[in-house]
Scaffold this motif. Structure first.
Motif, PDB file in Angstrom:
ATOM      1  N   LYS A  14      56.362  30.433  33.017  1.00 55.94           N
ATOM      2  CA  LYS A  14      56.656  31.663  33.847  1.00 55.94           C
ATOM      3  C   LYS A  14      56.797  30.795  35.310  1.00 55.94           C
ATOM      4  O   LYS A  14      57.922  31.227  35.636  1.00 55.94           O
ATOM      5  CB  LYS A  14      55.576  32.601  34.154  1.00 55.94           C
ATOM      6  CG  LYS A  14      54.966  33.245  32.951  1.00 55.94           C
ATOM      7  CD  LYS A  14      54.106  34.423  33.426  1.00 55.94           C
ATOM      8  CE  LYS A  14      52.803  33.855  33.821  1.00 55.94           C
ATOM      9  NZ  LYS A  14      51.780  32.891  33.332  1.00 55.94           N
ATOM     10  N   THR A  22      52.261  34.812  41.787  1.00 54.51           N
ATOM     11  CA  THR A  22      51.070  35.526  42.164  1.00 54.51           C
ATOM     12  C   THR A  22      49.945  34.884  41.625  1.00 54.51           C
ATOM     13  O   THR A  22      48.631  34.897  42.381  1.00 54.51           O
ATOM     14  CB  THR A  22      51.009  37.076  41.865  1.00 54.51           C
ATOM     15  OG1 THR A  22      51.298  37.060  40.223  1.00 54.51           O
ATOM     16  CG2 THR A  22      52.277  37.909  42.266  1.00 54.51           C
ATOM     17  N   GLY A  23      49.785  34.112  40.599  1.00 52.46           N
ATOM     18  CA  GLY A  23      48.527  33.369  40.092  1.00 52.46           C
ATOM     19  C   GLY A  23      48.116  32.646  41.172  1.00 52.46           C
ATOM     20  O   GLY A  23      46.706  32.480  41.478  1.00 52.46           O
ATOM     21  N   ARG A  83      44.315  32.134  42.602  1.00 57.65           N
ATOM     22  CA  ARG A  83      43.629  30.867  42.691  1.00 57.65           C
ATOM     23  C   ARG A  83      43.063  30.589  44.275  1.00 57.65           C
ATOM     24  O   ARG A  83      42.139  30.039  44.487  1.00 57.65           O
ATOM     25  CB  ARG A  83      44.615  29.832  42.255  1.00 57.65           C
ATOM     26  CG  ARG A  83      45.070  29.774  40.880  1.00 57.65           C
ATOM     27  CD  ARG A  83      46.157  28.744  40.374  1.00 57.65           C
ATOM     28  NE  ARG A  83      46.161  29.003  38.995  1.00 57.65           N
ATOM     29  CZ  ARG A  83      45.624  28.065  38.025  1.00 57.65           C
ATOM     30  NH1 ARG A  83      44.769  27.317  38.572  1.00 57.65           N
ATOM     31  NH2 ARG A  83      45.792  28.390  36.678  1.00 57.65           N
ATOM     32  N   VAL A 109      38.801  31.325  37.948  1.00 57.58           N
ATOM     33  CA  VAL A 109      39.997  32.434  38.610  1.00 57.58           C
ATOM     34  C   VAL A 109      39.893  33.701  37.901  1.00 57.58           C
ATOM     35  O   VAL A 109      40.136  34.792  38.429  1.00 57.58           O
ATOM     36  CB  VAL A 109      41.240  31.540  38.590  1.00 57.58           C
ATOM     37  CG1 VAL A 109      42.005  31.576  37.309  1.00 57.58           C
ATOM     38  CG2 VAL A 109      42.327  32.653  39.631  1.00 57.58           C
ATOM     39  N   SER A 110      39.885  33.884  36.406  1.00 55.93           N
ATOM     40  CA  SER A 110      39.912  35.092  35.716  1.00 55.93           C
ATOM     41  C   SER A 110      38.791  35.988  36.188  1.00 55.93           C
ATOM     42  O   SER A 110      38.966  37.216  36.234  1.00 55.93           O
ATOM     43  CB  SER A 110      39.640  34.644  34.233  1.00 55.93           C
ATOM     44  OG  SER A 110      40.861  34.236  33.788  1.00 55.93           O
ATOM     45  N   ARG A 137      42.046  42.385  43.640  1.00 58.73           N
ATOM     46  CA  ARG A 137      43.562  42.970  43.146  1.00 58.73           C
ATOM     47  C   ARG A 137      43.976  43.759  44.119  1.00 58.73           C
ATOM     48  O   ARG A 137      45.288  43.574  44.298  1.00 58.73           O
ATOM     49  CB  ARG A 137      43.348  43.538  41.848  1.00 58.73           C
ATOM     50  CG  ARG A 137      42.780  42.790  40.447  1.00 58.73           C
ATOM     51  CD  ARG A 137      43.154  43.256  39.187  1.00 58.73           C
ATOM     52  NE  ARG A 137      44.546  42.943  38.916  1.00 58.73           N
ATOM     53  CZ  ARG A 137      44.998  41.711  38.590  1.00 58.73           C
ATOM     54  NH1 ARG A 137      44.070  40.664  38.560  1.00 58.73           N
ATOM     55  NH2 ARG A 137      46.436  41.573  38.446  1.00 58.73           N
ATOM     56  N   GLY A 188      53.393  36.786  37.211  1.00 56.90           N
ATOM     57  CA  GLY A 188      51.880  37.050  37.168  1.00 56.90           C
ATOM     58  C   GLY A 188      51.538  37.657  35.739  1.00 56.90           C
ATOM     59  O   GLY A 188      52.019  37.165  34.670  1.00 56.90           O
ATOM     60  N   ARG A 189      50.731  38.657  35.981  1.00 57.69           N
ATOM     61  CA  ARG A 189      50.113  39.229  34.830  1.00 57.69           C
ATOM     62  C   ARG A 189      50.411  40.927  34.767  1.00 57.69           C
ATOM     63  O   ARG A 189      50.369  41.421  33.637  1.00 57.69           O
ATOM     64  CB  ARG A 189      48.548  39.055  34.711  1.00 57.69           C
ATOM     65  CG  ARG A 189      48.147  37.564  34.681  1.00 57.69           C
ATOM     66  CD  ARG A 189      48.596  36.825  33.414  1.00 57.69           C
ATOM     67  NE  ARG A 189      48.033  35.639  33.261  1.00 57.69           N
ATOM     68  CZ  ARG A 189      48.463  34.577  34.054  1.00 57.69           C
ATOM     69  NH1 ARG A 189      49.348  34.618  34.875  1.00 57.69           N
ATOM     70  NH2 ARG A 189      48.020  33.326  33.658  1.00 57.69           N
ATOM     71  N   ASP A 190      50.770  41.167  36.010  1.00 65.05           N
ATOM     72  CA  ASP A 190      50.763  42.722  36.028  1.00 65.05           C
ATOM     73  C   ASP A 190      51.962  43.132  37.008  1.00 65.05           C
ATOM     74  O   ASP A 190      51.871  44.162  37.667  1.00 65.05           O
ATOM     75  CB  ASP A 190      49.720  43.178  36.822  1.00 65.05           C
ATOM     76  CG  ASP A 190      49.268  42.713  38.026  1.00 65.05           C
ATOM     77  OD1 ASP A 190      49.893  41.733  38.342  1.00 65.05           O
ATOM     78  OD2 ASP A 190      48.434  43.165  38.943  1.00 65.05           O
ATOM     79  N   ILE A 191      52.887  42.230  37.062  1.00 65.84           N
ATOM     80  CA  ILE A 191      53.961  42.613  37.931  1.00 65.84           C
ATOM     81  C   ILE A 191      54.981  43.796  37.481  1.00 65.84           C
ATOM     82  O   ILE A 191      55.069  44.609  38.285  1.00 65.84           O
ATOM     83  CB  ILE A 191      54.757  41.326  38.206  1.00 65.84           C
ATOM     84  CG1 ILE A 191      54.023  40.029  38.495  1.00 65.84           C
ATOM     85  CG2 ILE A 191      55.666  41.566  39.509  1.00 65.84           C
ATOM     86  CD1 ILE A 191      52.942  40.138  39.544  1.00 65.84           C
ATOM     87  N   ARG A 237      41.008  32.393  29.200  1.00 64.23           N
ATOM     88  CA  ARG A 237      41.631  33.019  30.469  1.00 64.23           C
ATOM     89  C   ARG A 237      42.801  34.086  29.641  1.00 64.23           C
ATOM     90  O   ARG A 237      42.584  35.179  30.215  1.00 64.23           O
ATOM     91  CB  ARG A 237      42.475  32.138  31.471  1.00 64.23           C
ATOM     92  CG  ARG A 237      41.666  31.294  32.230  1.00 64.23           C
ATOM     93  CD  ARG A 237      42.558  30.965  33.454  1.00 64.23           C
ATOM     94  NE  ARG A 237      43.351  29.680  33.101  1.00 64.23           N
ATOM     95  CZ  ARG A 237      44.614  29.617  33.552  1.00 64.23           C
ATOM     96  NH1 ARG A 237      44.988  30.629  34.225  1.00 64.23           N
ATOM     97  NH2 ARG A 237      45.237  28.548  33.233  1.00 64.23           N
ATOM     98  N   ASP A 242      42.321  38.012  30.776  1.00 59.10           N
ATOM     99  CA  ASP A 242      43.070  38.615  31.327  1.00 59.10           C
ATOM    100  C   ASP A 242      43.695  39.778  30.551  1.00 59.10           C
ATOM    101  O   ASP A 242      44.068  40.559  31.040  1.00 59.10           O
ATOM    102  CB  ASP A 242      44.308  37.671  31.527  1.00 59.10           C
ATOM    103  CG  ASP A 242      44.245  36.442  32.523  1.00 59.10           C
ATOM    104  OD1 ASP A 242      43.173  36.625  33.304  1.00 59.10           O
ATOM    105  OD2 ASP A 242      44.766  35.444  32.482  1.00 59.10           O
ATOM    106  N   ARG A 290      40.501  42.680  30.655  1.00 65.93           N
ATOM    107  CA  ARG A 290      39.520  43.138  31.966  1.00 65.93           C
ATOM    108  C   ARG A 290      39.965  44.755  32.075  1.00 65.93           C
ATOM    109  O   ARG A 290      41.127  45.064  31.675  1.00 65.93           O
ATOM    110  CB  ARG A 290      40.055  42.243  32.953  1.00 65.93           C
ATOM    111  CG  ARG A 290      41.409  42.565  33.317  1.00 65.93           C
ATOM    112  CD  ARG A 290      41.750  41.669  34.605  1.00 65.93           C
ATOM    113  NE  ARG A 290      43.190  41.832  34.940  1.00 65.93           N
ATOM    114  CZ  ARG A 290      43.912  40.835  35.105  1.00 65.93           C
ATOM    115  NH1 ARG A 290      43.387  39.683  35.257  1.00 65.93           N
ATOM    116  NH2 ARG A 290      45.237  40.988  35.285  1.00 65.93           N
TER     117      ARG A 290
END
Ligand code: DC
Length: 233
Positions: A16, A34-35, A39, A104-105, A114, A134-137, A185, A189, A192
């Motif tokens: 990414k 965003t990670g 971090r 980090v997770s 968040r 990131g993961r939720d962008i 992770r 991710d 959650r």
């Protein structure tokens, strides 16, 4: 020229950042990892002993510490991307260490953490002209993004890339340790409660198992052109 918002989500270590950085350079856009923000938060909590080895995290302690965590990005012209600063200290290298990756997770699953990050992320993207990864962008931060990509790659390919990257930085680690961390992770991710990693309905899947960085950049630039996302105003 019309400016757009590009949201890139996906699994750990599937390229990414490489794609987002290259797109930002090409389009002269802002790039936000965003990670790195999650971090930084994790590193800070480790430094002040709120995260201790093999002990559960006390969420109240984390919440009480959040006001002492200031995360900023500063453009590094030599590297052509913005580096992350934790309370005015450049921590780009430190946040990539395995100890941070291992915690980090858990930190990014905390609702209040968040919330703080998402407020900052929305603020950074308010004028568009941004590539955020990131993961939720595409699902939470910019649900109206002009282009959403969901990146994935074969797990062995991802482990190999991450392993080679860590080795090149002189980190002593085994292939199996890297694989364990990535698998754990990804599980955390995607499972959650707060904003798990899921593909947005309107995201385009990009599996780069067999693509090199240039090929994946070309693919996305062609997409932007074909969809006529950037046109003269
Ligand atoms: O992209 P990365 O591997 O540096 O991210 C580190 C962790 O941060 C990742 O395991 C999940 C979390 N993260 C998140 O929950 N939401 C984001 N938008 C970005 C990262």
């Amino acid at each position: 020229m019309k400016k757009i918002t590009i949201a890139i989500d996906g699994y750990s270590s599937c390229g990414k950042s490489t794609l987002a950085k290259a797109l930002a350079v090409k389009l002269k856009y802002k790039y936000v990892d965003t990670g790195a923000m999650y971090r930084c938060t994790t590193l800070h909590l480790m430094r002040c002993n709120i995260i201790k080895h093999n002990e559960p995290i006390n969420h109240l302690d984390v919440i009480n510490e959040l006001d002492n965590i200031h995360i900023t990005f500063k453009y590094n012209a030599a590297l052509q991307f913005s580096e992350v600063y934790l309370n005015n200290e450049n921590v780009e290298k430190e946040i990539r260490q395995m100890a941070v990756s291992e915690n980090v997770s858990k930190v990014s699953a905390i609702k209040e953490v968040r919330h703080k990050m998402i407020v900052l992320q929305k603020q950074m993207g308010k004028n568009k002209g941004i590539v955020m990864e990131g993961r939720d962008i595409g699902t939470v931060v910019f649900p109206d993004a002009d282009l959403k990509l969901f990146m994935t790659a074969d797990i062995e390919v991802r482990v190999k890339r991450r392993y080679d990257e860590l080795l090149s930085k002189g980190t002593h680690i085994t292939y199996d340790e890297v694989k364990k961390n990535l698998v754990e992770r990804d599980y955390d991710d995607t499972h959650r409660k707060e904003n798990p990693l899921i593909k947005a309905n309107d995201a385009i899947i990009l599996d780069n198992s067999d693509l090199n960085p240039q090929q994946q950049l070309d693919f996305v630039l062609r997409l932007i052109e074909d969809l006529k996302l950037i046109s003269e105003e």
